[in-house]
Design an enzyme around this catalytic site. Structure first.
Site, mmCIF file in Angstrom:
data_model
loop_
_atom_site.group_PDB
_atom_site.id
_atom_site.type_symbol
_atom_site.label_atom_id
_atom_site.label_comp_id
_atom_site.label_asym_id
_atom_site.label_seq_id
_atom_site.Cartn_x
_atom_site.Cartn_y
_atom_site.Cartn_z
ATOM 1 C CG ASP A 1 -17.268 6.176 4.923
ATOM 2 O OD1 ASP A 1 -16.395 7.281 4.761
ATOM 3 O OD2 ASP A 1 -17.536 5.691 6.176
ATOM 4 C CB ILE A 2 -14.080 2.074 6.135
ATOM 5 C CG1 ILE A 2 -13.228 1.492 5.131
ATOM 6 C CG2 ILE A 2 -14.096 0.909 7.280
ATOM 7 C CD1 ILE A 2 -11.802 1.386 5.615
ATOM 8 C CG ASP B 1 -2.247 3.842 9.091
ATOM 9 O OD1 ASP B 1 -3.084 4.643 8.931
ATOM 10 O OD2 ASP B 1 -1.002 4.390 9.588
ATOM 11 C CD GLU C 1 -13.520 7.523 7.767
ATOM 12 O OE1 GLU C 1 -14.180 7.655 8.145
ATOM 13 O OE2 GLU C 1 -12.251 7.840 7.606
#
Length: 243
Positions: A120-121, A137, A163
């Site tokens: 996960d970002i 994006d 994300e």
């Protein structure tokens, strides 16, 4: 040729009255020439018809071939759209889950290991709020590129949410999966992502899960990967947690 009033002056003394026939003109045309010309005309018409029909057949063939090619390409695009995340080009959720099921069943059948990395970002919402969704994006596409550059050729990478990403590592023990996840985290944060005046250093958190003899389906593996990811988040982000 009929006698007219003007003819009577020249023919006095002859018993000719106006309207009598004075003579005739006979014209003959050789029939063979007409027949030859007719045959030549028919041959030209026949050849023209053959050429025209061949031309129409060729046009129909090439149009049909092009239509079939376009249809095949459209079907390939539709299939790709059904299996691929449009933004990043990675496997979409449906495809990555299908691949996870295949690798899970294969691992059980062959008695091999399989690892799942949930990534996960970190603070992605803050990036969207600060720089806008187009820049968000761009971050997703750059992260996807770095994921692909970090994994092995036979690993499976997919985007399963905004994300959120999944990496399937077949035939990998836990130490290899942890090493792979660490390499991915390092690759993601090593270069700044920028466009125009916007510049960010992106970090990510990852949770690693390894197949267990107690697992009955992929949901067990997914739950453990999600718990490990949550652990990495609560411990400060930008790190890997796992078995």
């Amino acid at each position: 040729l009929y006698a007219e009033s003007s003819c009577l002056g020249c023919h006095r003394g002859v018993d000719i009255r106006q309207g009598d026939i004075l003579g005739a003109v006979s014209i003959s045309i050789p029939i063979q020439g007409l027949l030859n010309e007719t045959r030549h005309t028919r041959l030209i018409i026949l050849m023209s018809a053959i050429i025209l029909i061949g031309f129409l057949i060729a046009i129909t063939y090439f149009m049909t071939l092009r239509l079939a090619t376009d249809l095949k390409n459209a079907q390939a695009r539709l299939q790709s759209m059904a299996l691929t995340d449009e933004l990043t080009g990675l496997n979409n959720r449906r495809q990555v889950m299908a691949r996870l099921e295949e690798e899970f069943q294969r691992a059980i059948r062959l008695g091999e290991s399989i690892c799942l990395i949930a990534l996960d970002i970190d603070r992605f919402k803050r990036i969207n709020d600060s720089y806008g969704h187009p820049f968000g994006d761009l971050v997703l596409k750059r992260v996807a590129e770095r994921l692909l550059s970090s994994v092995r050729p036979y690993d499976v990478v997919g985007r399963v949410g905004g994300e959120e990403f999944l990496i399937i590592a077949p035939a990998s023990p836990s130490d290899e999966a942890l090493s792979l996840a660490s390499r991915i985290i390092t690759t993601i944060r090593q270069e700044t992502i920028g466009e125009g005046a916007a510049r960010v250093t992106v970090t990510a958190s990852a949770g690693v899960a390894v197949i267990s003899t107690h697992d009955t389906d992929i949901d067990d593996l997914l739950r453990r990967a999600d718990r490990a990811l949550y652990q990495a988040k609560t411990e400060g982000r930008n790190r890997v947690a796992g078995p």
